[in-house]
Design an enzyme around this catalytic site. Structure first.
Site, PDB file in Angstrom:
ATOM      1  N   HIS A  11     -12.298  12.216   0.936  1.00  0.00           N
ATOM      2  CA  HIS A  11     -12.304  10.832   1.416  1.00  0.00           C
ATOM      3  C   HIS A  11     -12.292  10.688   2.929  1.00  0.00           C
ATOM      4  O   HIS A  11     -13.053   9.898   3.479  1.00  0.00           O
ATOM      5  CB  HIS A  11     -11.090  10.118   0.815  1.00  0.00           C
ATOM      6  CG  HIS A  11     -10.972   8.670   1.173  1.00  0.00           C
ATOM      7  ND1 HIS A  11     -11.971   7.762   0.897  1.00  0.00           N
ATOM      8  CD2 HIS A  11      -9.985   7.965   1.775  1.00  0.00           C
ATOM      9  CE1 HIS A  11     -11.592   6.549   1.314  1.00  0.00           C
ATOM     10  NE2 HIS A  11     -10.403   6.659   1.865  1.00  0.00           N
ATOM     11  N   LEU A  15     -15.054   5.106  -4.509  1.00  0.00           N
ATOM     12  CA  LEU A  15     -13.659   4.801  -4.202  1.00  0.00           C
ATOM     13  C   LEU A  15     -13.131   3.635  -5.031  1.00  0.00           C
ATOM     14  O   LEU A  15     -13.793   2.604  -5.172  1.00  0.00           O
ATOM     15  CB  LEU A  15     -13.557   4.443  -2.715  1.00  0.00           C
ATOM     16  CG  LEU A  15     -12.188   3.981  -2.213  1.00  0.00           C
ATOM     17  CD1 LEU A  15     -11.183   5.109  -2.292  1.00  0.00           C
ATOM     18  CD2 LEU A  15     -12.294   3.474  -0.786  1.00  0.00           C
ATOM     19  N   ARG A  55      -3.337  10.745   6.343  1.00  0.00           N
ATOM     20  CA  ARG A  55      -3.431   9.350   6.772  1.00  0.00           C
ATOM     21  C   ARG A  55      -2.849   8.418   5.722  1.00  0.00           C
ATOM     22  O   ARG A  55      -3.060   8.618   4.535  1.00  0.00           O
ATOM     23  CB  ARG A  55      -4.894   8.976   7.021  1.00  0.00           C
ATOM     24  CG  ARG A  55      -5.094   7.511   7.333  1.00  0.00           C
ATOM     25  CD  ARG A  55      -6.490   7.196   7.768  1.00  0.00           C
ATOM     26  NE  ARG A  55      -7.483   7.227   6.712  1.00  0.00           N
ATOM     27  CZ  ARG A  55      -7.610   6.292   5.759  1.00  0.00           C
ATOM     28  NH1 ARG A  55      -6.787   5.266   5.702  1.00  0.00           N
ATOM     29  NH2 ARG A  55      -8.570   6.393   4.855  1.00  0.00           N
ATOM     30  N   HIS A  74      -8.680  11.361  -1.682  1.00  0.00           N
ATOM     31  CA  HIS A  74      -8.157  10.085  -2.169  1.00  0.00           C
ATOM     32  C   HIS A  74      -7.832  10.242  -3.649  1.00  0.00           C
ATOM     33  O   HIS A  74      -8.659  10.753  -4.404  1.00  0.00           O
ATOM     34  CB  HIS A  74      -9.180   8.973  -1.955  1.00  0.00           C
ATOM     35  CG  HIS A  74      -8.608   7.599  -2.110  1.00  0.00           C
ATOM     36  ND1 HIS A  74      -8.204   7.101  -3.324  1.00  0.00           N
ATOM     37  CD2 HIS A  74      -8.353   6.628  -1.196  1.00  0.00           C
ATOM     38  CE1 HIS A  74      -7.714   5.877  -3.145  1.00  0.00           C
ATOM     39  NE2 HIS A  74      -7.802   5.563  -1.864  1.00  0.00           N
ATOM     40  N   ARG A  82      -0.915   9.449  -0.121  1.00  0.00           N
ATOM     41  CA  ARG A  82      -2.098   9.909  -0.849  1.00  0.00           C
ATOM     42  C   ARG A  82      -2.072  11.389  -1.183  1.00  0.00           C
ATOM     43  O   ARG A  82      -2.488  11.798  -2.267  1.00  0.00           O
ATOM     44  CB  ARG A  82      -3.359   9.589  -0.035  1.00  0.00           C
ATOM     45  CG  ARG A  82      -3.654   8.113  -0.046  1.00  0.00           C
ATOM     46  CD  ARG A  82      -4.883   7.784   0.750  1.00  0.00           C
ATOM     47  NE  ARG A  82      -5.135   6.348   0.653  1.00  0.00           N
ATOM     48  CZ  ARG A  82      -6.045   5.707   1.363  1.00  0.00           C
ATOM     49  NH1 ARG A  82      -6.799   6.360   2.231  1.00  0.00           N
ATOM     50  NH2 ARG A  82      -6.212   4.414   1.212  1.00  0.00           N
ATOM     51  N   PHE A 107       0.861  -1.177   0.000  1.00  0.00           N
ATOM     52  CA  PHE A 107       0.000   0.000   0.000  1.00  0.00           C
ATOM     53  C   PHE A 107       0.901   1.233   0.000  1.00  0.00           C
ATOM     54  O   PHE A 107       2.103   1.130   0.240  1.00  0.00           O
ATOM     55  CB  PHE A 107      -0.882  -0.024   1.266  1.00  0.00           C
ATOM     56  CG  PHE A 107      -2.362  -0.094   0.990  1.00  0.00           C
ATOM     57  CD1 PHE A 107      -2.906  -1.122   0.247  1.00  0.00           C
ATOM     58  CD2 PHE A 107      -3.221   0.889   1.499  1.00  0.00           C
ATOM     59  CE1 PHE A 107      -4.280  -1.188   0.018  1.00  0.00           C
ATOM     60  CE2 PHE A 107      -4.590   0.825   1.271  1.00  0.00           C
ATOM     61  CZ  PHE A 107      -5.116  -0.204   0.538  1.00  0.00           C
ATOM     62  N   GLN A 135      -8.480  14.520   3.786  1.00  0.00           N
ATOM     63  CA  GLN A 135      -7.793  13.739   2.762  1.00  0.00           C
ATOM     64  C   GLN A 135      -8.602  13.619   1.476  1.00  0.00           C
ATOM     65  O   GLN A 135      -9.776  13.261   1.514  1.00  0.00           O
ATOM     66  CB  GLN A 135      -7.499  12.337   3.288  1.00  0.00           C
ATOM     67  CG  GLN A 135      -6.781  11.454   2.264  1.00  0.00           C
ATOM     68  CD  GLN A 135      -6.177  10.221   2.910  1.00  0.00           C
ATOM     69  OE1 GLN A 135      -6.873   9.247   3.196  1.00  0.00           O
ATOM     70  NE2 GLN A 135      -4.887  10.280   3.169  1.00  0.00           N
ATOM     71  N   GLU A 151      -6.603   1.954  -3.122  1.00  0.00           N
ATOM     72  CA  GLU A 151      -5.164   2.041  -3.312  1.00  0.00           C
ATOM     73  C   GLU A 151      -4.566   0.650  -3.554  1.00  0.00           C
ATOM     74  O   GLU A 151      -3.493   0.500  -4.132  1.00  0.00           O
ATOM     75  CB  GLU A 151      -4.572   2.637  -2.032  1.00  0.00           C
ATOM     76  CG  GLU A 151      -3.150   3.071  -2.089  1.00  0.00           C
ATOM     77  CD  GLU A 151      -2.845   3.960  -0.891  1.00  0.00           C
ATOM     78  OE1 GLU A 151      -3.534   4.984  -0.706  1.00  0.00           O
ATOM     79  OE2 GLU A 151      -1.930   3.635  -0.126  1.00  0.00           O
TER      80      GLU A 151
END
Lengths: 231, 589
Positions: free
Chosen positions: B356, B255, B401, B245, B289, B122, B243, B258
């Site tokens: 996000h 979404l 995050r 995304h 991100r 990730f 955030q 990732e």
């Protein structure tokens, strides 16, 4: 685009009615849920459940042109006009498109849908081969939307006794799990004429499942396991 | 209706919100034989945790060597040094144990050939403090949140947790000594209010993604708990850090995990160029991100976007082959086919940065206790009040995050808060006296929406707010734009009192719930845009074109926004529990 929507507010209506709405400015590629939002902008008294809007939370199951499905992943251009939207059949209606899901959840809880292991816990994960894990595909993805059970004639007649396809799919999800050790208890719980055996393989459940799952097959597997368990 | 006439129920402990954080806390407390009430405005498995896709980070080392300390380093770096290092150490150390706990609870994690839990790469993950890519994200295909949420709900049924399904929390009950004694809630089905008295109250109500027009969030993510805390006199922390995304489906927002890039997918612009190589030569598509989102925004702004309007980029994964896609990414394949009308097995997915995750929220310590500045102390616990998950700000995520850390956050701090509540209940055996005046404000809020006559609609106000937030408070920000944004949002906040509901019925009146949610959104929208204007630096997700650098001297501190508009600041907890701190350094991927 024309819509006929089931309306019932127990505070003001003696009985349910179908109300017509016309949306002039809606994209045919949009989902039914988008249309319901547009209608609600005009008429804030229309009540329905919704949340994720992408087919994973299971809130917005309803009866769409006679067929159960999720409004958020049903494209308008797949539907014949006027689009008739009703609450899920077979459950008490709370208001408009909102049904009382309690009988459905009760059946879900009745199959004890949690992993049960009697052995002492190891400090690491229980091992499970990819092939054993594959057995759970098509089972764990259930979103509890209720589309299947409320499309099932056996559930309509005996919602208090027949567990219904959704709960039985969950039952099989644990029976099929190589980690679970409550096989005997789970099978015993399903004995008798109703809880499992009211399924007559009509296959409405499989037909309507918005996630493409197959409760009929799961029920068949339980029956087979039960037979094997008995001999 | 006066507070006197309202039905009252008593529990040891109240949990508001039934996502992963609330359910993990409830499970801990129910297993300790506390009498637990969980209030949720939707049936628990409809909570937004269900939509989490890619997985949950833990240095199990199942695929390659790993270490919680490397995970801690990545998280601190990912947070752009705004994360509190004691909480981050606690979380990363606990991670492996908690994944195993979840597995034992029934979560159907994907598996490796040796039978252990499958882990994937990730963004922002490294081995050996910034070295090669790690594979730390434990996954159940691309439905990890669904798998975890259902397992936690199932375990709560077993533990006999008491659920109030489809009850909407209005406001907290607070006594004159500052203790939180429960909440006023509204039964959605009957429209009747209910007072739930509890010795402790835990907020686990999730984030506020509905602030933005295009977002990956469920409609229910309206920041209710954060707004309740703000109204109860608690300042909210770091709200300017929101955030975006990198890969929401362009124009729609759903979404795309990732994990797609973790499995080997990558982004291309209109020239077919794999542009992340220019922005993050080492980590490329698996940079943090905030970095990837900015890169996409720049590509589009500089005319290298795809499509007839050149307004998005493409996420390519056809080279992974049908087997990998069907096995590891079945959910996003569905999603792409349904909403983008492409099958990723042969066609790339159009994507664009999409709102996000709320990094900010209710300030807490690592026990989940809500803490506020009081006299000489920067962090004084409010007796009886806890918060966990996206609505809380521990802060393990700081300014940005890392993917895979939110599912971890909710179970780690859900459990920690549950444990702390159990201790608190031992010291506080009896309910403190309730008095009717505590529920008055909540009843007034309900009453406000019973006014009839002409007025603006809730829908149009919410739409204006979402548009304003997107326009004035997006990926790139500046003083000029934010100043206008503050003015705009203030005007919108003032207009709420003139809004009216046409539907005044009681039974399952969702219009009324949406009105109460709108008030929550408005308060938090203003907090976000005000804090964004105040912070004159760029850090993590907060990117100011007029202050492009991070400024540790002036700004390595948390912001605390009060309901009256006052903003104060408190230091970052840079001292971990046992290891050396990671001092700030330039952040490159």
């Amino acid at each position: 685009m024309r819509f006929l929507i089931h309306r019932y507010n127990p505070e003001t209506d003696k009985k349910p009615r179908m109300q017509e709405y016309t949306l002039a400015d809606i994209n045919a590629g949009d989902m039914l849920l988008d249309a319901l939002f547009q209608i609600k902008e005009e008429d804030d008294s229309l009540s329905f459940r919704r949340s994720c809007g992408e087919g994973v939370c299971g809130s917005d199951a309803m009866n769409i042109n006679g067929r159960n499905g999720l409004a958020c992943i049903t494209p308008l251009n797949s539907l014949k006009e006027p689009i008739e939207v009703r609450p899920l059949p077979g459950l008490p209606i709370v208001r408009d498109l909102v049904v009382d899901m309690r009988p459905f959840y009760h059946q879900y809880r009745s199959v004890k849908p949690w992993l049960t292991v009697h052995d002492p816990e190891p400090e690491t994960e229980y091992l499970q081969t990819p092939e054993q894990r594959d057995q759970l595909d098509g089972l764990y993805e259930c979103i509890l939307c209720g589309a299947c059970s409320t499309a099932c004639p056996s559930f309509w007649w005996n919602p208090d006794k027949f567990r219904g396809p959704a709960a039985l799919l969950q039952s099989w999800r644990f029976l099929a799990d190589s980690r679970d050790q409550a096989t005997a208890e789970r099978l015993e719980e399903l004995e008798g004429a109703y809880r499992l055996f009211r399924c007559h393989s009509i296959m409405n459940c499989m037909d309507v499942c918005p996630k493409g799952l197959n409760p009929t097959k799961a029920i068949g597997n339980i029956k087979k396991m039960m037979l094997k368990h008995l001999v | 209706m006066s507070a006197l006439d309202i039905e009252r129920r008593q529990f040891d402990t109240l949990v508001i919100g039934a996502g992963g954080g609330g359910l993990r806390a409830a499970l801990q407390m129910s297993e300790a034989e506390a009498n637990v009430a969980v209030v949720s405005k939707v049936f628990p498995t409809r909570s937004h945790t269900v939509a989490a896709q890619g997985g949950m980070n833990a240095a199990l080392g199942n695929v390659m060597p790993d270490n919680w300390h490397w995970h801690m380093y990545d998280t601190v770096k990912g947070s752009d040094y705004l994360g509190d290092q004691d909480a981050i150490e606690y979380m990363c150390r606990a991670a492996s144990h908690l994944v195993v706990e979840l597995e034992h609870a029934g979560v159907p994690f994907s598996r490796l050939a040796n039978g252990k839990i499958y882990q994937r790469a990730f963004g922002g993950q490294s081995r050996d403090f910034g070295g090669e890519q790690a594979a730390r994200t434990c996954a159940a295909a691309d439905r990890t949140g669904h798998a975890i949420l259902h397992a936690l709900y199932q375990q709560n049924i077993r533990a006999k947790t008491h659920f109030f399904d489809e009850y909407f929390a209005i406001d907290l009950l607070k006594d004159d000594d500052g203790y939180i004694l429960g909440a006023v809630v509204l039964c959605i089905e009957t429209g009747e209010p209910l007072i739930i008295e509890a010795k402790t109250t835990l907020l686990a109500t999730g984030g506020v993604g509905q602030l933005f027009r295009t977002n990956t969030n469920a409609r229910i993510n309206t920041g209710d708990g954060i707004a309740m805390a703000l109204r109860a006199g608690i300042p909210v922390q770091d709200m300017e850090f929101f955030q975006f995304h990198p890969t929401g489906i362009a124009g729609k927002g759903m979404l795309i995990t990732e994990g797609v890039r973790g499995e080997g997918g990558y982004l291309v612009n209109k020239n077919g160029e794999r542009f992340m190589e220019r922005y993050a030569p080492h980590a490329k598509d698996l940079a943090s991100r905030d970095v990837v989102s900015r890169a996409i925004a720049i590509e589009v702004r500089e005319g290298r976007g795809c499509g007839p309007n050149a307004d998005h980029v493409m996420l390519k994964l056809d080279h992974l082959g049908p087997e990998v896609i069907k096995k590891r990414l079945p959910g996003i394949r569905d999603m792409a086919m349904t909403f983008a009308h492409v099958d990723p097995i042969d066609t790339a997915i159009p994507v664009f940065p999409t709102a996000h995750y709320t990094m900010g929220g209710i300030p807490t310590n690592r026990y989940g206790q809500v803490v506020i500045p009081f006299e000489q102390s920067a962090e004084e616990a409010i007796p009886g009040l806890y918060a966990v998950g996206e609505c809380a700000c521990v802060s393990v995520h700081g300014a940005n995050r890392l993917g895979g850390n939110s599912l971890l956050d909710i179970v780690v701090f859900g459990r920690a808060a549950g444990n702390h509540v159990i201790e608190y209940l031992k010291e506080n055996r009896y309910h403190r006296p309730f008095n009717d005046s505590m529920a008055e404000e909540a009843m007034q809020r309900i009453g406000q929406w019973q006014k009839t006559g002409e007025g603006e609609s809730v829908d149009s106000l919410r739409a204006e707010l979402q548009k304003a937030m997107e326009h004035y408070c997006g990926v790139f920000r500046s003083k000029e734009v934010l100043t206008e944004g503050v003015e705009k949002v203030r005007t919108l906040v003032a207009r709420v009192k003139d809004a009216r509901l046409k539907d005044q019925s009681k039974i399952f009146n969702t219009a009324r719930i949406e009105a109460l949610e709108l008030e929550n959104l408005m308060g938090l929208g203003l907090a976000t845009v005000e804090c964004a204007l105040a912070r004159e630096e760029s850090r993590g997700a907060h990117s100011r074109v007029d202050y492009p650098e991070r400024d540790d001297e002036r700004w390595m501190k948390h912001s605390l926004y009060h309901a009256n508009g006052h903003i104060e600041y408190k230091p970052v907890r840079t001292k971990p529990m046992t290891v050396d701190s990671f001092p700030p350094k330039p952040r490159v991927y």
